[in-house]
Design an enzyme around this catalytic site. Structure first.
Site, mmCIF file in Angstrom:
data_model
loop_
_atom_site.group_PDB
_atom_site.id
_atom_site.type_symbol
_atom_site.label_atom_id
_atom_site.label_comp_id
_atom_site.label_asym_id
_atom_site.label_seq_id
_atom_site.Cartn_x
_atom_site.Cartn_y
_atom_site.Cartn_z
ATOM 1 N N HIS A 480 0.836 -1.209 0.000
ATOM 2 C CA HIS A 480 0.000 0.000 0.000
ATOM 3 C C HIS A 480 0.873 1.262 0.000
ATOM 4 C CE1 HIS A 480 -3.574 2.458 1.312
ATOM 5 N NE2 HIS A 480 -2.596 3.226 1.760
ATOM 6 N N GLU A 481 1.779 1.336 0.965
ATOM 7 C CA GLU A 481 2.623 2.538 1.042
ATOM 8 C C GLU A 481 3.538 2.644 -0.169
ATOM 9 O OE1 GLU A 481 1.851 4.789 3.019
ATOM 10 O OE2 GLU A 481 0.523 3.576 4.266
ATOM 11 N N HIS A 484 1.831 4.558 -2.837
ATOM 12 C CA HIS A 484 2.014 6.009 -2.676
ATOM 13 C C HIS A 484 3.398 6.422 -3.176
ATOM 14 C CE1 HIS A 484 -1.633 7.052 -0.590
ATOM 15 N NE2 HIS A 484 -1.403 6.250 0.435
#
Length: 686
Positions: A480-481, A484
């Site tokens: 997920h990170e 980003h």
């Protein structure tokens, strides 16, 4: 010559005020001291004031270049200092940095207001905005101009003088309250420890969890004991496996009472004051509520749209959660438990049911999710999709020994720097996030500025006996990170001014989660940490079958927090709240069952009181509508690495940052607007 040398020496005393003479311009963390920040901030404030004065005093008629562009590029030193300070204060703070934060926050608030409430500057901006249709601007320039003008209006530039003065006072107080909230939360998180000194209290706990607790005890000079903290990688396994119900209750209560203990770190009065001031501020600016103000620039646009959307998902998820609770109560009864299911029981009994139903638990999969291998899996996906390569570097400064640093390249050309910081520590706030020490842009002369990206998690730490072995959920958090991070690394914009709407920014991160458990990807990275054996197909099949297990709970606890956020920020009058009472009534309103607490209770809900998700925590599930539909674009081709779809996703989404309208960007990628069906199917709620 002596005088020049002395002047040069004084100039170089503060590394924050110099160009960073390091590989790729990464901050020289080894040279930066806490004492450097205040003078650097004060110098940066003065520098931007001078830049703003030059814009205001420009005798030429206002135009895009001499007003909007120069305003966008003003404050570069302040941006540089602020990014370094913000990252360190979040991930490696200390008493000195926290004191500086308390001191600088109100000064920074006043500085921003001096710019945003400057009549002359606003007139210049408005003058350019009023003739925007005749300026022959690019799409990115037009978006930047519109955002700049709206930012001024939303910051109070059009208010009468007496209202501006009131707004200044509110902004300054809010800045201090938000800092205090975060510092209280860190103190509360660090202040609780479950210390065990009897082996019988370890009943049910897997060997790896016990080793972790022993390592934690050793680090705290408590050799021979076992310590569990409120950090999720320590707390969750205890709640999943501990046979001692009283201890589970003690640890869980320590977690859900953070900031609500009527002590010096209590956050209730701070929250009440923030909520009240936000209503006052919003009404001063002409909005009905803070939610109306915050959502105006988001995809959702209105509180009504958010409540309607959350209600749809809530109605689908709550019956599933109730059925899950009933199944757990049935198991308790079968085991002659003679008690009602409580929130601290949920992880324990859902784990038992999962084990019974799928012959699967986190301890079966952990050996295959060594953190270094998981990161290799992320890099593999990014390489297949976007042609990126990640090379570990040991010659680049880092702010903590835990940080791993990678140079990112494509076709042999530099793309950016990625720093990954994975383990909990007392100096780091909880959760996971991604930021930048330097964002991608082009400078005033059009030269590319490459990003320096930082990616932070609080993953399971290595112990004396084992490396860091993750749960599937922790692996998902890393991906997920990393999504980003890719959004930052693949950005290809000119101007740094336009931000991505909160309910669109999670699309790049959440779409990455879809690759975590794909069999094709698992074969690459999910290898046993001791034998190197690839995760067996039967475990992969179990992971797939169990992927929607406990989804009622997962969805409802998240939605409860999202609704709590919206209830606070949909208030239309500045009232004095009793926080416990408000929270209880809000949850009763939606029929939250007593066996589930909101993922974040008010007093430790940093996303909305200390972070940037006020009236925006719904964004994660809003973006799940987008990411579920977007991943279907890959699936429909029969190739989850389809190069044409990946190239389109990079071109229309990742590279554009906040330079376009989010819905238009999405439709340009997908060819249509998304619907809620993909989300419900993804969660097994359809």
């Amino acid at each position: 010559m002596i005088l020049v040398s002395c002047v040069q020496k004084v100039k170089n005393d503060n590394p924050l005020l110099n160009d960073f003479d390091t590989p790729f311009g990464v901050p020289p963390f080894d040279l930066i001291k806490a004492s450097h920040f205040k003078p650097a901030y004060l110098k940066a404030f003065e520098e931007q004031k001078a830049e703003i004065k030059a814009i205001i005093n420009n005798p030429s008629e206002p135009d895009f270049n001499n007003t909007i562009k120069m305003l966008t590029y003003s404050g570069e030193l302040l941006n540089k200092v602020g990014r370094v300070f913000g990252a360190l204060n979040s991930a490696n703070t200390n008493d000195s940095l926290q004191a500086i934060n308390r001191e600088i926050a109100p000064v920074s608030s006043r500085h921003r207001d001096d710019i945003n409430l400057n009549d002359t500057l606003f007139r210049r901006v408005k003058s350019v905005y009023d003739k925007r249709d005749n300026l022959n601007l690019t799409g990115e320039e037009k978006k930047l101009l519109e955002d700049t003008y709206k930012d001024f209006v939303r910051s109070g530039a059009a208010l009468p003088p007496e209202s501006k003065e009131k707004l200044r006072k509110i902004n300054e107080e809010l800045s201090m309250l938000q800092v205090k909230f975060g510092q209280n939360l860190l103190a509360e998180t660090n202040g609780f420890k479950l210390i065990l000194d009897r082996k019988e209290d370890l009943s049910g706990l897997p060997e790896g969890v016990i080793e972790q607790a022993a390592s934690m005890a050793k680090s705290l000079k408590m050799d021979g004991k076992w310590v569990f903290t409120l950090q999720v990688p320590s707390m969750t396994p205890f709640l999943q496996y501990s046979d001692n119900r009283d201890l589970r209750e003690k640890l869980f209560t320590g977690y859900f009472m953070k900031g609500d203990n009527d002590n010096e770190y209590d956050n209730k009065s701070i929250i009440a004051r923030i909520a009240k001031l936000r209503v006052e501020r919003s009404k001063l600016l002409g909005y009905k509520s803070f939610a109306d103000y915050a959502l105006e620039r988001n995809m959702a646009k209105t509180p009504e749209k958010v409540f309607e959307f959350l209600g749809q998902v809530w109605d689908a998820a709550l019956p599933v959660a109730k059925a899950e609770a009933a199944a757990q109560q049935e198991l308790i009864n079968q085991e002659k438990g003679k008690f009602k299911l409580e929130p601290w029981d949920w992880w324990y009994y859902s784990e038992k049911i999962k084990k019974s139903k799928y012959d699967l638990d986190d301890e079966i999969t952990r050996p295959y999710f060594r953190i270094d291998n998981v990161m290799e899996g992320m890099f593999y996906v990014a390489n297949r999709l976007y042609g990126l390569n990640f090379t570990k570097r040991s010659d680049i400064p880092k702010y903590h020994p835990d940080v791993n640093t990678f140079e990112v390249t494509r076709d042999g050309k530099h793309v950016g720097i990625l720093m990954i910081d994975n383990y909990p520590r007392p100096s780091k706030r909880g959760g996971a996030w991604c930021g930048t020490f330097r964002s991608q842009k082009r400078d005033l002369n059009g030269k590319m500025v490459y990003p320096v990206v930082t990616m932070v998690t609080n993953s399971t730490m290595p112990s004396a006996e084992k490396p860091s072995l993750l749960t599937a959920m922790e692996a998902e958090t890393l991906f997920h990170e990393f999504g980003h991070a890719l959004n930052n690394l693949l950005s290809n914009i000119t101007y740094p001014g336009s931000s991505i709407p909160r309910d669109f920014v999670e699309l790049p991160s959440q779409i990455m989660e879809h690759w975590v458990l794909e069999p094709e990807v698992l074969k690459v990275y999910a290898k046993h940490y001791q034998t190197g054996e690839v995760i067996p197909l039967e475990i992969v099949e179990k992971l797939d079958k169990a992927s929607k297990f406990n989804m009622g709970f997962t969805t409802v606890e998240y939605l409860a927090a999202s609704l709590l956020d919206m209830e606070y920020h949909a208030l239309t009058e500045p009232v004095d709240l009793d926080i416990r009472d408000f929270e209880n009534k809000a949850m009763d309103k939606y029929g939250l069952i007593k066996e589930i607490k909101p993922r974040y209770r008010s007093t430790y809900f940093n996303h909305i009181w200390g972070g940037g998700y006020s009236a925006g925590y719904y964004s994660y599930i809003w973006c799940e509508v987008l990411d579920s539909d977007a991943f279907q674009a890959f699936r429909e081709t029969g190739d989850i690495f389809n190069p044409a779809v990946a190239a389109r996703f990079e071109k229309e989404i990742l590279s554009k940052g906040g330079s376009g309208d989010p819905l238009e960007m999405y439709v340009a990628f997908r060819g249509k607007e998304p619907g809620i069906d993909a989300l419900l199917e993804n969660r097994g709620l359809k």
